[in-house]
Design a protein around this motif. Structure first.
Motif, PDB file in Angstrom:
ATOM      1  N   LEU A  16      11.662  53.513   9.163  1.00 17.60           N
ATOM      2  CA  LEU A  16      11.489  54.655   8.260  1.00 17.60           C
ATOM      3  C   LEU A  16      12.601  55.677   8.443  1.00 17.60           C
ATOM      4  CD1 LEU A  16       7.620  55.239   8.364  1.00 17.60           C
ATOM      5  CD2 LEU A  16       8.962  54.358   6.463  1.00 17.60           C
ATOM      6  N   LEU A  17      12.957  55.934   9.698  1.00 16.09           N
ATOM      7  CA  LEU A  17      14.047  56.879   9.972  1.00 16.09           C
ATOM      8  C   LEU A  17      15.369  56.366   9.423  1.00 16.09           C
ATOM      9  CD1 LEU A  17      13.175  57.977  13.634  1.00 16.09           C
ATOM     10  CD2 LEU A  17      13.011  59.365  11.553  1.00 16.09           C
ATOM     11  N   ALA A  18      15.568  55.048   9.508  1.00 16.84           N
ATOM     12  CA  ALA A  18      16.799  54.466   8.975  1.00 16.84           C
ATOM     13  C   ALA A  18      16.866  54.587   7.453  1.00 16.84           C
ATOM     14  CB  ALA A  18      16.895  52.999   9.382  1.00 16.84           C
ATOM     15  N   GLY A  19      15.710  54.689   6.805  1.00 20.35           N
ATOM     16  CA  GLY A  19      15.688  54.799   5.350  1.00 20.35           C
ATOM     17  C   GLY A  19      15.911  56.214   4.838  1.00 20.35           C
ATOM     18  N   ILE A  20      15.802  57.217   5.710  1.00 17.12           N
ATOM     19  CA  ILE A  20      15.959  58.608   5.287  1.00 17.12           C
ATOM     20  C   ILE A  20      17.353  58.902   4.740  1.00 17.12           C
ATOM     21  CG2 ILE A  20      16.007  61.000   6.106  1.00 17.12           C
ATOM     22  CD1 ILE A  20      13.618  60.338   7.869  1.00 17.12           C
ATOM     23  N   PRO A  21      18.448  58.487   5.424  1.00 20.97           N
ATOM     24  CA  PRO A  21      19.781  58.748   4.847  1.00 20.97           C
ATOM     25  C   PRO A  21      19.978  58.122   3.470  1.00 20.97           C
ATOM     26  CG  PRO A  21      19.963  58.101   7.150  1.00 20.97           C
ATOM     27  CD  PRO A  21      18.547  57.858   6.751  1.00 20.97           C
ATOM     28  N   VAL A  22      19.424  56.916   3.270  1.00 19.73           N
ATOM     29  CA  VAL A  22      19.539  56.264   1.962  1.00 19.73           C
ATOM     30  C   VAL A  22      18.801  57.087   0.904  1.00 19.73           C
ATOM     31  CG1 VAL A  22      19.066  54.165   0.649  1.00 19.73           C
ATOM     32  CG2 VAL A  22      19.712  54.015   3.065  1.00 19.73           C
ATOM     33  N   LEU A 247       9.101  33.985   3.585  1.00 20.91           N
ATOM     34  CA  LEU A 247       8.690  35.385   3.510  1.00 20.91           C
ATOM     35  C   LEU A 247       9.882  36.287   3.216  1.00 20.91           C
ATOM     36  CD1 LEU A 247       6.346  37.405   3.897  1.00 20.91           C
ATOM     37  CD2 LEU A 247       6.986  37.547   6.306  1.00 20.91           C
ATOM     38  N   THR A 248      11.026  35.988   3.829  1.00 19.77           N
ATOM     39  CA  THR A 248      12.239  36.754   3.544  1.00 19.77           C
ATOM     40  C   THR A 248      12.600  36.661   2.067  1.00 19.77           C
ATOM     41  OG1 THR A 248      13.073  36.322   5.774  1.00 19.77           O
ATOM     42  CG2 THR A 248      14.664  37.040   4.132  1.00 19.77           C
ATOM     43  N   VAL A 249      12.518  35.456   1.526  1.00 23.14           N
ATOM     44  CA  VAL A 249      12.820  35.254   0.110  1.00 23.14           C
ATOM     45  C   VAL A 249      11.838  36.024  -0.768  1.00 23.14           C
ATOM     46  CG1 VAL A 249      12.976  33.544  -1.739  1.00 23.14           C
ATOM     47  CG2 VAL A 249      13.872  33.021   0.528  1.00 23.14           C
ATOM     48  N   LEU A 250      10.571  36.044  -0.380  1.00 20.55           N
ATOM     49  CA  LEU A 250       9.577  36.787  -1.158  1.00 20.55           C
ATOM     50  C   LEU A 250       9.877  38.279  -1.145  1.00 20.55           C
ATOM     51  CD1 LEU A 250       6.231  34.993  -0.205  1.00 20.55           C
ATOM     52  CD2 LEU A 250       7.470  34.876  -2.374  1.00 20.55           C
ATOM     53  N   GLY A 251      10.313  38.796   0.005  1.00 22.69           N
ATOM     54  CA  GLY A 251      10.680  40.201   0.078  1.00 22.69           C
ATOM     55  C   GLY A 251      11.847  40.530  -0.830  1.00 22.69           C
ATOM     56  N   LEU A 252      12.878  39.682  -0.794  1.00 24.94           N
ATOM     57  CA  LEU A 252      14.014  39.867  -1.691  1.00 24.94           C
ATOM     58  C   LEU A 252      13.596  39.663  -3.147  1.00 24.94           C
ATOM     59  CD1 LEU A 252      16.750  37.975   0.362  1.00 24.94           C
ATOM     60  CD2 LEU A 252      16.474  40.452   0.138  1.00 24.94           C
ATOM     61  N   SER A 253      12.659  38.746  -3.350  1.00 25.84           N
ATOM     62  CA  SER A 253      12.174  38.486  -4.703  1.00 25.84           C
ATOM     63  C   SER A 253      11.510  39.714  -5.296  1.00 25.84           C
ATOM     64  CB  SER A 253      11.179  37.321  -4.704  1.00 25.84           C
ATOM     65  OG  SER A 253      11.784  36.143  -4.242  1.00 25.84           O
ATOM     66  N   LEU A 293      13.764  57.345  -8.731  1.00 27.89           N
ATOM     67  CA  LEU A 293      14.725  56.879  -7.733  1.00 27.89           C
ATOM     68  C   LEU A 293      14.153  57.028  -6.326  1.00 27.89           C
ATOM     69  CD1 LEU A 293      18.091  58.249  -9.169  1.00 27.89           C
ATOM     70  CD2 LEU A 293      17.291  55.884  -9.138  1.00 27.89           C
ATOM     71  N   SER A 294      13.443  58.120  -6.084  1.00 30.58           N
ATOM     72  CA  SER A 294      12.804  58.324  -4.782  1.00 30.58           C
ATOM     73  C   SER A 294      11.772  57.237  -4.523  1.00 30.58           C
ATOM     74  CB  SER A 294      12.119  59.694  -4.735  1.00 30.58           C
ATOM     75  OG  SER A 294      13.018  60.726  -5.050  1.00 30.58           O
ATOM     76  N   LEU A 295      10.971  56.944  -5.528  1.00 30.04           N
ATOM     77  CA  LEU A 295       9.954  55.904  -5.391  1.00 30.04           C
ATOM     78  C   LEU A 295      10.595  54.538  -5.152  1.00 30.04           C
ATOM     79  CD1 LEU A 295       6.981  54.982  -5.602  1.00 30.04           C
ATOM     80  CD2 LEU A 295       7.336  54.738  -8.068  1.00 30.04           C
ATOM     81  N   THR A 296      11.705  54.265  -5.847  1.00 31.11           N
ATOM     82  CA  THR A 296      12.375  52.975  -5.701  1.00 31.11           C
ATOM     83  C   THR A 296      12.887  52.778  -4.278  1.00 31.11           C
ATOM     84  OG1 THR A 296      13.050  53.062  -8.023  1.00 31.11           O
ATOM     85  CG2 THR A 296      14.217  51.509  -6.600  1.00 31.11           C
ATOM     86  N   VAL A 297      13.526  53.815  -3.731  1.00 36.23           N
ATOM     87  CA  VAL A 297      14.010  53.730  -2.344  1.00 36.23           C
ATOM     88  C   VAL A 297      12.851  53.510  -1.387  1.00 36.23           C
ATOM     89  CG1 VAL A 297      15.148  54.997  -0.479  1.00 36.23           C
ATOM     90  CG2 VAL A 297      16.055  55.125  -2.797  1.00 36.23           C
ATOM     91  N   ALA A 298      11.768  54.261  -1.586  1.00 39.20           N
ATOM     92  CA  ALA A 298      10.601  54.132  -0.710  1.00 39.20           C
ATOM     93  C   ALA A 298      10.007  52.725  -0.791  1.00 39.20           C
ATOM     94  CB  ALA A 298       9.550  55.176  -1.085  1.00 39.20           C
ATOM     95  N   ILE A 299       9.953  52.159  -1.999  1.00 40.42           N
ATOM     96  CA  ILE A 299       9.406  50.809  -2.171  1.00 40.42           C
ATOM     97  C   ILE A 299      10.240  49.791  -1.416  1.00 40.42           C
ATOM     98  CG2 ILE A 299       9.091  48.954  -3.852  1.00 40.42           C
ATOM     99  CD1 ILE A 299       8.266  51.127  -5.871  1.00 40.42           C
ATOM    100  N   PHE A 300      11.566  49.875  -1.543  1.00 38.09           N
ATOM    101  CA  PHE A 300      12.437  48.926  -0.865  1.00 38.09           C
ATOM    102  C   PHE A 300      12.291  49.017   0.651  1.00 38.09           C
ATOM    103  CE2 PHE A 300      15.750  48.506  -4.504  1.00 38.09           C
ATOM    104  CZ  PHE A 300      14.796  47.834  -5.255  1.00 38.09           C
ATOM    105  N   VAL A 301      12.206  50.244   1.177  1.00 41.16           N
ATOM    106  CA  VAL A 301      12.042  50.421   2.630  1.00 41.16           C
ATOM    107  C   VAL A 301      10.724  49.802   3.082  1.00 41.16           C
ATOM    108  CG1 VAL A 301      11.713  52.115   4.469  1.00 41.16           C
ATOM    109  CG2 VAL A 301      13.512  52.467   2.774  1.00 41.16           C
TER     110      VAL A 301
END
Length: 321
Positions: A16-22, A247-253, A293-301
């Motif tokens: 979560l901390l790593a996602g804050i700068p993004v 599972l990795t592929v599903l996450g990227l999917s 955009l905020s929601l999109t970043v949060a979803i990806f994290v």
């Protein structure tokens, strides 16, 4: 709190901390772009006959006369308190709008991913255990074709076939599941059909390759030598060890499907996140753009955190850190 939960909490906190700068970079860029975009929301709200003074007063009321950094930190302070502001035209709560529209996008994306999974994984298991057979050759050819077709081409083609020629499915519109489940199924089918083929082909190829590699492992050879049924070997000794890669592929999917849903929503006029952000950009409704955009970043994290933690649930030998 149990000691076993501490590594998970530490891993989640670190990611979560790593996602804050993004998050800060993306949302600040949205604020900066709102100053560079041609035209203004004030002009659209007041109309073409508005005077310069009226436009200036409305810009001041919404804070658009402030420097970019000041506007951003003012917006960020509201977000920390759970306030994403209000839409410029309808004055609706942006947070409520986001919840309603995100539910539509997630329904389409999750259904497309579910359809892809239940088709691709069983077929990949079967063809990996029967390589070189006719079905294996045919499915690999079909997967190659589907992967080469862009989503927007699939959308146009399937809409023409099912909505115009056959008239089985509606070309536009939406009905919430809570209001009418059957109507919701009718409206969601075509968007899901447009997203699923490419993702099914991608998941099939990756899963088949992973299953083929696992079938060459020594423990699978030993299981076959013991005379275990093929179905048991595939489910117990092939599927489970290969699930982390799947599972990795599903996450990227999921990230791909969320992006692809923007195209589908725009084409079929489905009131999801993609359709909303396009409308917001066209109308200069930047509080909505920033919130999406905020929601999109949060979803990806969150997706990548769930994928990482999913490894440890599938295979306890994997360290959560």
């Amino acid at each position: 709190m149990s000691a076993g939960a501490l590594p998970y909490l530490k891993a989640i906190s670190t990611r979560l901390l790593a996602g804050i700068p993004v998050f800060i970079l993306v949302t600040f860029a949205a604020t900066a772009l709102s100053s560079l975009a041609p035209g203004s929301a004030a002009q659209l709200i007041l109309g073409e006959n508005a005077s310069s003074q009226q436009i200036a007063e409305l810009n001041a009321a919404y804070g658009y006369d402030l420097p970019v950094w000041e506007r951003y930190f003012k917006w960020l302070g509201g977000v920390v308190q759970g306030d994403f502001g209000r839409t410029l035209f309808s004055q609706q709560s942006v947070a409520k709008l986001l919840v309603d529209r995100a539910a539509v996008t997630f329904e389409i994306a999750f259904l497309a991913m579910f359809v892809s999974f239940i088709i691709a994984v069983p077929l990949a298991l079967y063809t990996a255990s029967h390589p070189g057979k006719l079905l294996d050759t045919v499915l690999r050819s079909i997967a190659s074709v589907l992967l080469s077709v862009p989503t927007f081409v699939t959308v146009v083609l399937l809409a023409y076939i099912f909505a115009i020629v056959l008239r089985w499915l509606p070309a536009t519109g939406w009905e919430n599941f809570s209001d009418d489940p059957l109507a919701n199924l009718w409206y969601v089918t075509l968007p899901v059909l447009c997203l699923a083929p490419h993702q099914t082909a991608y998941l099939y190829r990756v899963a088949r390759g992973e299953f083929l590699a696992t079938l060459q492992e020594d423990f699978v050879t030993v299981a076959r030598a013991k005379g275990m049924p093929l179905s048991y070997i595939l489910l117990r000794h092939v599927l489970r060890p290969s699930l982390p890669q799947v599972l990795t592929v599903l996450g990227l999917s999921m990230t791909y499907l969320l992006g692809g849903s923007f195209i589908v929503e725009s084409y079929f006029a489905v009131p999801g996140i993609g359709w909303t952000i396009l409308s917001a950009v066209n109308s200069h409704d930047f509080p909505v753009v920033q919130a999406i955009l905020s929601l999109t970043v949060a979803i990806f994290v969150v997706i990548f955190i769930l994928v990482d933690l999913g490894y440890t649930l599938i295979d306890p030998r994997v360290d959560v850190s």
